[in-house]
Design an enzyme around this catalytic site. Structure first.
Site, PDB file in Angstrom:
ATOM      1  N   SER A  28       0.824  -1.214   0.000  1.00 21.45           N
ATOM      2  CA  SER A  28       0.000   0.000   0.000  1.00 21.45           C
ATOM      3  C   SER A  28       0.853   1.257   0.000  1.00 21.45           C
ATOM      4  O   SER A  28       1.767   1.391   0.808  1.00 21.45           O
ATOM      5  CB  SER A  28      -0.876   0.038   1.259  1.00 21.45           C
ATOM      6  OG  SER A  28      -1.692  -1.089   1.320  1.00 21.45           O
ATOM      7  N   HIS A  59      -3.816  -1.206  -4.596  1.00 18.40           N
ATOM      8  CA  HIS A  59      -2.868  -2.144  -5.190  1.00 18.40           C
ATOM      9  C   HIS A  59      -3.108  -2.196  -6.701  1.00 18.40           C
ATOM     10  O   HIS A  59      -4.223  -2.416  -7.146  1.00 18.40           O
ATOM     11  CB  HIS A  59      -3.036  -3.541  -4.579  1.00 18.40           C
ATOM     12  CG  HIS A  59      -2.447  -3.660  -3.207  1.00 18.40           C
ATOM     13  ND1 HIS A  59      -1.309  -4.371  -2.940  1.00 18.40           N
ATOM     14  CD2 HIS A  59      -2.830  -3.142  -2.033  1.00 18.40           C
ATOM     15  CE1 HIS A  59      -1.024  -4.287  -1.654  1.00 18.40           C
ATOM     16  NE2 HIS A  59      -1.940  -3.551  -1.081  1.00 18.40           N
ATOM     17  N   HIS A  81      -2.995 -11.032  -0.374  1.00 17.13           N
ATOM     18  CA  HIS A  81      -2.817 -11.316   1.055  1.00 17.13           C
ATOM     19  C   HIS A  81      -3.502 -12.627   1.415  1.00 17.13           C
ATOM     20  O   HIS A  81      -4.497 -13.010   0.796  1.00 17.13           O
ATOM     21  CB  HIS A  81      -3.453 -10.204   1.900  1.00 17.13           C
ATOM     22  CG  HIS A  81      -2.999  -8.829   1.536  1.00 17.13           C
ATOM     23  ND1 HIS A  81      -3.491  -8.158   0.442  1.00 17.13           N
ATOM     24  CD2 HIS A  81      -2.083  -8.005   2.111  1.00 17.13           C
ATOM     25  CE1 HIS A  81      -2.895  -6.976   0.366  1.00 17.13           C
ATOM     26  NE2 HIS A  81      -2.052  -6.863   1.353  1.00 17.13           N
ATOM     27  N   TYR A  83      -5.533 -13.112   3.756  1.00 16.60           N
ATOM     28  CA  TYR A  83      -6.931 -12.917   4.142  1.00 16.60           C
ATOM     29  C   TYR A  83      -7.882 -12.795   2.951  1.00 16.60           C
ATOM     30  O   TYR A  83      -9.100 -12.810   3.115  1.00 16.60           O
ATOM     31  CB  TYR A  83      -7.091 -11.687   5.066  1.00 16.60           C
ATOM     32  CG  TYR A  83      -6.672 -10.370   4.461  1.00 16.60           C
ATOM     33  CD1 TYR A  83      -7.446  -9.722   3.494  1.00 16.60           C
ATOM     34  CD2 TYR A  83      -5.492  -9.749   4.854  1.00 16.60           C
ATOM     35  CE1 TYR A  83      -7.056  -8.520   2.941  1.00 16.60           C
ATOM     36  CE2 TYR A  83      -5.099  -8.540   4.312  1.00 16.60           C
ATOM     37  CZ  TYR A  83      -5.880  -7.933   3.353  1.00 16.60           C
ATOM     38  OH  TYR A  83      -5.485  -6.741   2.795  1.00 16.60           O
ATOM     39  N   GLU A  84      -7.323 -12.691   1.734  1.00 18.62           N
ATOM     40  CA  GLU A  84      -8.203 -12.599   0.564  1.00 18.62           C
ATOM     41  C   GLU A  84      -8.679 -13.970   0.101  1.00 18.62           C
ATOM     42  O   GLU A  84      -9.693 -14.078  -0.581  1.00 18.62           O
ATOM     43  CB  GLU A  84      -7.475 -11.884  -0.580  1.00 18.62           C
ATOM     44  CG  GLU A  84      -7.148 -10.436  -0.240  1.00 18.62           C
ATOM     45  CD  GLU A  84      -6.399  -9.752  -1.362  1.00 18.62           C
ATOM     46  OE1 GLU A  84      -7.029  -9.406  -2.365  1.00 18.62           O
ATOM     47  OE2 GLU A  84      -5.174  -9.563  -1.217  1.00 18.62           O
ATOM     48  N   ALA A 111       2.516  -1.885   4.584  1.00 20.67           N
ATOM     49  CA  ALA A 111       2.032  -0.881   5.530  1.00 20.67           C
ATOM     50  C   ALA A 111       1.856  -1.589   6.867  1.00 20.67           C
ATOM     51  O   ALA A 111       1.451  -2.752   6.910  1.00 20.67           O
ATOM     52  CB  ALA A 111       0.712  -0.304   5.057  1.00 20.67           C
ATOM     53  N   MET A 206      -0.452  -7.363   8.073  1.00 18.45           N
ATOM     54  CA  MET A 206      -1.223  -8.494   7.537  1.00 18.45           C
ATOM     55  C   MET A 206      -0.582  -9.136   6.306  1.00 18.45           C
ATOM     56  O   MET A 206      -1.276  -9.786   5.520  1.00 18.45           O
ATOM     57  CB  MET A 206      -2.634  -8.021   7.173  1.00 18.45           C
ATOM     58  CG  MET A 206      -3.385  -7.339   8.295  1.00 18.45           C
ATOM     59  SD  MET A 206      -5.009  -6.796   7.731  1.00 18.45           S
ATOM     60  CE  MET A 206      -5.474  -5.671   9.050  1.00 18.45           C
ATOM     61  N   SER A 207       0.713  -8.930   6.112  1.00 22.32           N
ATOM     62  CA  SER A 207       1.330  -9.484   4.896  1.00 22.32           C
ATOM     63  C   SER A 207       2.777  -9.887   5.162  1.00 22.32           C
ATOM     64  O   SER A 207       3.184 -10.077   6.304  1.00 22.32           O
ATOM     65  CB  SER A 207       1.290  -8.435   3.772  1.00 22.32           C
ATOM     66  OG  SER A 207       2.148  -7.346   4.088  1.00 22.32           O
ATOM     67  N   ASN A 230       0.080   4.068  11.202  1.00 22.43           N
ATOM     68  CA  ASN A 230      -0.730   4.357  12.399  1.00 22.43           C
ATOM     69  C   ASN A 230      -0.068   3.723  13.606  1.00 22.43           C
ATOM     70  O   ASN A 230       0.816   2.877  13.462  1.00 22.43           O
ATOM     71  CB  ASN A 230      -2.143   3.764  12.231  1.00 22.43           C
ATOM     72  CG  ASN A 230      -2.099   2.266  11.945  1.00 22.43           C
ATOM     73  OD1 ASN A 230      -1.856   1.845  10.798  1.00 22.43           O
ATOM     74  ND2 ASN A 230      -2.286   1.462  12.971  1.00 22.43           N
ATOM     75  N   HIS A 242      -8.889   1.431   7.008  1.00 19.97           N
ATOM     76  CA  HIS A 242      -8.091   1.275   5.789  1.00 19.97           C
ATOM     77  C   HIS A 242      -7.887   2.634   5.115  1.00 19.97           C
ATOM     78  O   HIS A 242      -6.880   2.853   4.447  1.00 19.97           O
ATOM     79  CB  HIS A 242      -8.768   0.277   4.840  1.00 19.97           C
ATOM     80  CG  HIS A 242      -7.934  -0.046   3.631  1.00 19.97           C
ATOM     81  ND1 HIS A 242      -6.638  -0.506   3.713  1.00 19.97           N
ATOM     82  CD2 HIS A 242      -8.202   0.043   2.300  1.00 19.97           C
ATOM     83  CE1 HIS A 242      -6.146  -0.690   2.489  1.00 19.97           C
ATOM     84  NE2 HIS A 242      -7.080  -0.355   1.614  1.00 19.97           N
TER      85      HIS A 242
HETATM   86  N1  HPA Z   1      -2.498  -3.544  11.885  1.00 20.00           N
HETATM   87  C1  HPA Z   1      -2.405  -4.433  10.876  1.00 20.00           C
HETATM   88  N2  HPA Z   1      -2.123  -4.097   9.639  1.00 20.00           N
HETATM   89  C2  HPA Z   1      -1.903  -2.795   9.379  1.00 20.00           C
HETATM   90  C3  HPA Z   1      -1.979  -1.829  10.379  1.00 20.00           C
HETATM   91  C4  HPA Z   1      -2.289  -2.225  11.712  1.00 20.00           C
HETATM   92  O1  HPA Z   1      -2.356  -1.419  12.650  1.00 20.00           O
HETATM   93  N3  HPA Z   1      -1.725  -0.636   9.788  1.00 20.00           N
HETATM   94  C5  HPA Z   1      -1.485  -0.891   8.470  1.00 20.00           C
HETATM   95  N4  HPA Z   1      -1.600  -2.205   8.220  1.00 20.00           N
END
Ligand code: HPA
Length: 268
Positions: A28, A59, A81, A83-84, A111, A206-207, A230, A242
């Protein structure tokens, strides 16, 4: 167990001949690096046999082969990913393709959420190790002993040093830390974030972890950098979204791009 790397590499070779040194996976906010590749050939994932297409907005889903600062690279702009699909080896074919095209090194970007005050949103974090919290593994089902993969130096120490030197050269701070993989797609809870801090993680995402395992399995050297978007759940005043990931990712990504360019120059 193998994927369609050979078939995909044939498609790439038919469009652009040559062999490549570095494969990059752009997560991302990092997609714009793909538009800066010189002498570029672009191939949508839909033209590559069995290549997974990500449904995540932000993406691009194209392979870009060409030159970056004098280094022949293959960029995967966008990743699938876990989760997809629920498939931990969903990135098998893309990684085999990079390997088949000659890439000795994989640099993955993503990210991530920070767990530490000194690793701030908008900054890059060099991943020096990971915790696979998901319990999933892309090598499950592999039948020979190569499945017992050594992960002691999964994030290549020499490349990490070179990336740190590159960051210094361009005057960018580069924090370092441990990335913890949660399956997603829901974000973590504040309790999970507190647990992650205690367990020694510095960022969550998550990746990347399944890709790193696969790339090491295929014999590639690996490095990875997160763009921190974040603070983890419960560590910032507002909730997670997101939209925030998409908004914040380009800040760290601009710094990662500078660092990657300087790194490429150093190995050209
Ligand atoms: N958690 C999981 N995946 C993420 C986050 C998060 O805080 N920020 C960006 N991708």
């Amino acid at each position: 167990m193998s994927g369609f790397g050979k078939e995909c590499a044939d498609v790439v070779r038919a469009a652009r001949s040559g062999t490549y040194k570095v494969g990059l996976i752009l997560g991302s906010g990092l997609g714009s690096l793909a538009s800066e590749v010189e002498d570029a050939t672009r191939i949508p994932y839909t033209k590559l046999p069995e290549f997974p297409v990500s449904s995540v907005t932000a993406h691009a889903s194209e392979l870009v082969a060409g030159m970056l600062e004098g280094v022949p690279v293959v960029i995967l702009s966008g990743r699938a990913h876990y989760y997809e699909s629920g498939n931990p080896s969903i990135m098998r074919t893309p990684l085999e393709t990079l390997k088949e095209l000659g890439c000795e090194t994989l640099i993955a970007t993503n990210a991530a959420g920070s767990l530490r005050d000194h690793i701030k949103p908008g900054s890059p974090m060099l991943i020096n190790d990971h915790i696979n919290w998901s319990g999933l593994n892309p090598l499950i089902g592999e039948e020979d002993e190569s499945r017992f993969l050594d992960m002691s130096t999964a994030y290549d120490p020499e490349i990490r040093e070179a990336l740190k030197a590159a960051a210094k050269d361009v005057g960018e701070d580069l924090e370092e830390g441990v990335y913890m993989w949660f399956s997603g797609p829901s974000f973590e809870t504040p309790a999970e974030i507190r647990m992650s801090q205690v367990l020694g993680a510095d960022a969550v995402g998550m990746s990347t972890v399944p890709e790193v395992i696969l790339a090491r399995f295929l014999g590639m050297k690996v490095a990875a950098i997160s763009t921190i978007t974040n603070m983890g759940a419960g560590l910032q005043a507002h909730g997670l979204s997101h939209d925030e990931t998409k908004e914040m990712a380009p800040l760290g990504a601009a710094k990662i791009k500078k660092i990657l360019r300087a790194y490429m120059k150093s190995i050209a």
